[in-house]
Design an enzyme around this catalytic site. Structure first.
Site, PDB file in Angstrom:
ATOM      1  N   CYS A  40       0.843  -1.203   0.000  1.00  0.00           N
ATOM      2  CA  CYS A  40       0.000   0.000   0.000  1.00  0.00           C
ATOM      3  C   CYS A  40       0.877   1.252   0.000  1.00  0.00           C
ATOM      4  CB  CYS A  40      -0.930  -0.034   1.220  1.00  0.00           C
ATOM      5  SG  CYS A  40      -1.794   1.510   1.561  1.00  0.00           S
TER       6      CYS A  40
ATOM      7  N   CYS B 268       0.198   3.813   2.732  1.00  0.00           N
ATOM      8  CA  CYS B 268       0.620   3.251   4.030  1.00  0.00           C
ATOM      9  C   CYS B 268       2.111   3.468   4.237  1.00  0.00           C
ATOM     10  CB  CYS B 268       0.335   1.755   4.084  1.00  0.00           C
ATOM     11  SG  CYS B 268      -1.408   1.308   3.954  1.00  0.00           S
TER      12      CYS B 268
END
Length: 235
Positions: free
Chosen positions: A164, A167
């Protein structure tokens, strides 16, 4: 001056027209609408554009795996019919959006992208095919999670994943806050893939997700990227 202004306006119109044409080829649908469209389309072309490892764990029924990040992605998707509807999905929607753009460039006429990916699909209790449970990390139980958030100080839980992008962009400052505020707030990062049972049970439908608890009760939640400055306002 007028001629230059006219030229700029003309170019802007042409650009917007091209953008609009691409948008007509791609529709991003919420899980329930996507499921209904799949159901009512005869022999739908359904592509899971994640890695083979992700596909092996779970995927939508009748989906074919064509990894968007593989070198032969374009070669493989070229085998599909450009004049028939094609459906794409990934984990949370980022990779499938890239795949949809690529398909549009290649001349596919009708493209459907799953909003929020298979995470949001699962959160809506829609059916999937689980091919194998071998080597799948179930991770923390709901009981363990309840113990984690039960504290005399605030607890921040950050659900994240190595694949991600947002993230990973947030990771440095979350780790910094974890050390800086350790006497005031407990900050815990949990990998969504390693805690799949927990994520499914909590119906978390996007990453990164941040949940703040006070005395074991949720007081704030954010899905998606957030700056350090904005996050600090909620701590």
């Amino acid at each position: 001056m007028k001629s230059k202004l006219f030229l700029l306006l003309l170019l802007s119109c042409l650009f917007l027209s091209c953008q609009g044409q691409t948008a007509k080829n791609i529709q991003t649908l919420d899980p329930k609408t996507y499921a209904e469209k799949l159901k009512t389309t005869e022999k739908p072309q359904l592509l899971d554009v994640r890695t083979p490892q992700e596909y092996e764990v779970e995927h939508l029924e009748n989906a074919n795996n064509v990894n968007i990040n593989s070198a032969d992605f374009a070669t493989k998707v070229a085998q599909y019919d450009k004049n028939k509807p094609i459906f794409v999905y990934c984990k949370v929607g980022g990779r499938s959006a890239q795949a949809a753009d690529k398909l549009a460039e290649m001349g596919f006429k009708e493209i459907y992208n799953l909003e929020g990916g298979i995470m949001k699909w699962s959160a809506n209790n829609l059916p999937k095919t689980s091919q194998t449970t071998q080597n799948v990390k179930t991770g923390m139980t709901s009981e363990d999670y309840q113990k984690l958030i039960t504290s005399d100080k605030k607890v921040l839980v950050n659900f994240t994943a190595v694949w991600c992008g947002p993230c990973q962009k947030m990771k440095p400052y979350v780790l910094k806050l974890q050390e800086e505020l350790k006497d005031q707030i407990k900050i815990v990062r949990l990998d969504a893939d390693e805690n799949k049972a927990l994520v499914d049970g909590m119906k978390i439908d996007g990453l990164p997700t941040i949940i703040v608890y006070d005395n074991g009760k949720e007081v704030w939640r954010n899905i998606g990227y957030i700056t350090e400055e904005e996050l600090r306002k909620h701590l």
